[in-house]
Design a protein around this motif. Structure first.
Motif, mmCIF file in Angstrom:
data_model
loop_
_atom_site.group_PDB
_atom_site.id
_atom_site.type_symbol
_atom_site.label_atom_id
_atom_site.label_comp_id
_atom_site.label_asym_id
_atom_site.label_seq_id
_atom_site.Cartn_x
_atom_site.Cartn_y
_atom_site.Cartn_z
ATOM 1 N N ALA A 382 0.850 -1.303 -0.020
ATOM 2 C CA ALA A 382 -0.008 0.154 0.113
ATOM 3 C C ALA A 382 1.001 1.086 0.093
ATOM 4 O O ALA A 382 2.027 1.382 0.507
ATOM 5 N N GLY A 383 0.240 2.206 -0.504
ATOM 6 C CA GLY A 383 1.231 3.410 -0.574
ATOM 7 C C GLY A 383 2.200 3.400 -1.741
ATOM 8 O O GLY A 383 3.145 4.722 -1.688
ATOM 9 N N ALA A 384 2.266 2.708 -2.640
ATOM 10 C CA ALA A 384 3.127 2.385 -3.661
ATOM 11 C C ALA A 384 2.981 3.909 -4.520
ATOM 12 O O ALA A 384 1.885 4.295 -4.760
ATOM 13 N N LYS A 385 4.338 3.958 -4.980
ATOM 14 C CA LYS A 385 4.301 5.511 -5.793
ATOM 15 C C LYS A 385 4.678 5.434 -7.281
ATOM 16 O O LYS A 385 4.940 6.381 -8.003
ATOM 17 N N GLY A 386 4.948 4.188 -7.546
ATOM 18 C CA GLY A 386 5.591 3.783 -9.171
ATOM 19 C C GLY A 386 5.645 2.403 -8.935
ATOM 20 O O GLY A 386 5.707 1.522 -7.874
ATOM 21 N N VAL A 387 5.582 1.818 -10.443
ATOM 22 C CA VAL A 387 5.666 0.310 -10.505
ATOM 23 C C VAL A 387 6.217 -0.015 -11.781
ATOM 24 O O VAL A 387 6.254 0.740 -12.952
ATOM 25 N N THR A 388 7.067 -1.269 -11.830
ATOM 26 C CA THR A 388 7.732 -1.477 -13.199
ATOM 27 C C THR A 388 7.611 -3.036 -13.125
ATOM 28 O O THR A 388 7.649 -3.731 -11.905
ATOM 29 N N ILE A 401 7.763 1.571 -6.081
ATOM 30 C CA ILE A 401 8.448 2.410 -5.149
ATOM 31 C C ILE A 401 7.505 2.632 -3.589
ATOM 32 O O ILE A 401 6.254 2.694 -3.849
ATOM 33 N N GLY A 402 8.019 2.085 -2.687
ATOM 34 C CA GLY A 402 7.090 2.023 -1.429
ATOM 35 C C GLY A 402 6.676 3.357 -1.006
ATOM 36 O O GLY A 402 7.238 4.357 -1.517
ATOM 37 N N ALA A 403 5.810 3.571 0.066
ATOM 38 C CA ALA A 403 5.547 4.930 0.475
ATOM 39 C C ALA A 403 6.791 5.452 1.152
ATOM 40 O O ALA A 403 6.700 6.837 1.195
ATOM 41 N N ASP A 404 7.982 4.652 1.365
ATOM 42 C CA ASP A 404 9.094 5.654 1.849
ATOM 43 C C ASP A 404 9.971 5.685 0.841
ATOM 44 O O ASP A 404 11.147 6.559 1.398
ATOM 45 N N GLY A 405 9.566 5.604 -0.329
ATOM 46 C CA GLY A 405 10.448 6.007 -1.368
ATOM 47 C C GLY A 405 11.491 4.975 -1.798
ATOM 48 O O GLY A 405 12.333 5.109 -2.796
ATOM 49 N N ALA A 406 11.429 3.871 -1.011
ATOM 50 C CA ALA A 406 12.447 2.746 -1.281
ATOM 51 C C ALA A 406 12.029 1.589 -2.116
ATOM 52 O O ALA A 406 10.882 1.741 -2.537
ATOM 53 N N LEU A 407 12.982 0.765 -2.816
ATOM 54 C CA LEU A 407 12.420 -0.193 -3.762
ATOM 55 C C LEU A 407 12.311 -1.371 -3.124
ATOM 56 O O LEU A 407 12.844 -1.986 -2.240
#
Length: 480
Positions: A382-388, A401-407
């Motif tokens: 949850a809270g993802a900000k990007g996906v590939t 990209i998680g809610a914390d900006g990490a991969l």
């Protein structure tokens, strides 16, 4: 590879498979707009990206520095050919203040240097003025600028903000100013997810395309078979691009981008001929799209977008001959924020971020002519900000990209074992955009960092190991 409009790739496109499944599809007819950013009026408000675009119009031309002469902008309006006239042209001013005049409250407001943004100026008032392009690092210690203090127009990069001189004039004489009618570009806040980067592979070479801070398309290549990265980003064209995706077919890479108002455009790179085509709108009249993805089965490209209503739409084109379907079919979904897709055999797997950043999947089976229903990817993201997504064999490798900006990463085996059921945090790097591609069973992930620079990390599925992040050479900075 050279950019050329005189040798466009003339690949015909064919109608796609018509699904016979239960999902209803209705044509989406919306107004068509142009790909170019709406130009400012003379003396009116102007976006930062247009200022830089206008500045670039004089750059690279043989224009002599002469305070008593003038040269036209792209619309034919004449501006004085000196440092102040160059800024007048870039800002699209109605009159022609000189270096001192530009510091008047009629035109500008004084700002701290730390607040400099694209299109602002550093003005030494009685001597010289330079046009700020961008910060080259997150710490704001080096920057790039355009100037016209001598023949020809100059573009300087990697200049220390503490350098003794800027353009041969003492650092201490310069003050930062902001044009009173400059407005920020609408990217931030309009697009919830940054989709500024895309990667595809031809053979052992990764083809990386990027939306630069000026809204144009840039390209670089990395050969994983030996020669490595080119070391520079080539500026192609386009303006006010909002999102980009790509897919390779043989030795041709098809790039798709969203224009200023969410229209969908395509541009092809033919690595056999060494040419790029011109931009062309994908038929169907889509507008208001906020994300896009592409996958390929055989010679057919399957293009998906998130429409302005947050639902999934699709259109198909066969690069063997008979053209695009000519319309966008509405599928389903609501509140979708971002898309990615991959193909496995004759099945396309579409992945989307939901309204709260959850990750969902939906399959198009071109053998059966059916779409599946949406299903959440196991693991509770949850809270993802990007996906590939990328494929090796029957396995899809999905990164977010998680809610914390990490991969974060998870895998799904479509040959039988299914999803791993959890998301693994790879590292804590702060990311804002993501793409990936595969060469020789190695997945190459590309991320845009919080500083706007492009980084890459590899997952080697031959050895089962992840590498470390490294910056892609060339010093690129993406859109905000």
């Amino acid at each position: 590879m050279r950019s050329t409009a005189s040798k466009p790739i003339r690949l015909a496109l064919a109608a796609a498979v018509t699904f016979s499944g239960a999902v209803a599809m209705t044509a989406a007819t919306v107004p068509v707009a142009t790909t170019a950013q709406a130009a400012s009026s003379v003396g009116g408000q102007i976006t930062r990206s247009e200022i830089i675009q206008r500045a670039q119009y004089w750059y690279g031309k043989t224009i002599a520095y002469d305070q008593g002469s003038s040269y036209p902008d792209s619309s034919g309006r004449l501006y004085r050919t000196d440092c102040g006239g160059y800024v007048d042209m870039a800002w699209h001013l109605a009159d022609g203040p000189n270096t001192e005049g530009l510091t008047s409250s009629t035109y500008t407001t004084s700002i701290p240097r730390s607040d400099l943004k694209p299109g602002d100026i550093l003005d030494s008032k009685y001597d010289h003025v330079i046009l700020f392009e961008k910060w080259d690092d997150a710490a704001h210690t080096t920057f790039s600028y355009y100037s016209f203090g001598s023949t020809p127009v100059k573009h300087r990069t990697g200049i220390s903000i503490n350098a003794a001189y800027f353009d041969s004039h003492p650092n201490g004489d310069y003050q930062a100013y902001r044009y009173n009618k400059v407005i920020n570009d609408s990217t931030a806040g309009t697009w919830d997810v940054n989709q500024a980067i895309t990667a595809s592979a031809t053979g052992s070479t990764a083809r990386l395309n990027l939306i630069g801070s000026d809204g144009a398309l840039y390209n670089t290549d990395g050969n994983y078979g030996g020669s490595g990265w080119k070391g520079q980003w080539a500026r192609l064209d386009g303006s006010a691009l909002k999102a980009v995706t790509s897919i390779s077919s043989g030795n041709v890479v098809h790039v798709f981008a969203l224009g200023a108002n969410g229209q969908v455009y395509s541009k092809d790179a033919d690595y056999n001929a060494g040419t790029w085509s011109s931009w062309a709108e994908v038929p169907g009249g889509a507008a208001g799209a906020t994300s896009l993805a592409a996958a390929i089965t055989g010679t057919t490209v399957h293009l998906q977008i998130v429409g302005s209503d947050g639902a999934l739409y699709g259109t198909d084109g066969n690069y063997a001959g008979s053209g695009w379907t000519g319309s966008w079919g509405r599928l389903d979904g609501s509140g979708l924020k971002a898309l990615t897709s991959v193909s496995s055999g004759n099945v396309v797997h579409v992945f989307a971020l939901g309204a709260n950043g959850q990750v969902y999947s939906k399959d198009a089976d071109y053998n059966a002519g059916t779409w599946s229903s949406w299903a959440e990817v196991p693991g509770g993201a949850a809270g993802a900000k990007g996906v590939t997504a990328s494929m090796t064999g029957n396995s899809v490798h999905l990164e977010i990209i998680g809610a914390d900006g990490a991969l974060y990463s998870t895998d799904g085996n479509y040959g039988g074992s299914g999803w791993t059921g959890g998301w693994t945090k790879i590292d804590a790097r702060s990311l804002k955009a993501l793409s990936s591609t595969v060469t020789d069973n190695v997945m190459h992930v590309y991320g845009v960092g919080s500083d706007g620079h492009v980084y890459t990390v590899d997952a080697d599925y031959n050895t089962g190991r992840w590498g470390s992040w490294a910056e892609v050479p060339g010093g690129a900075t993406t859109m905000s």
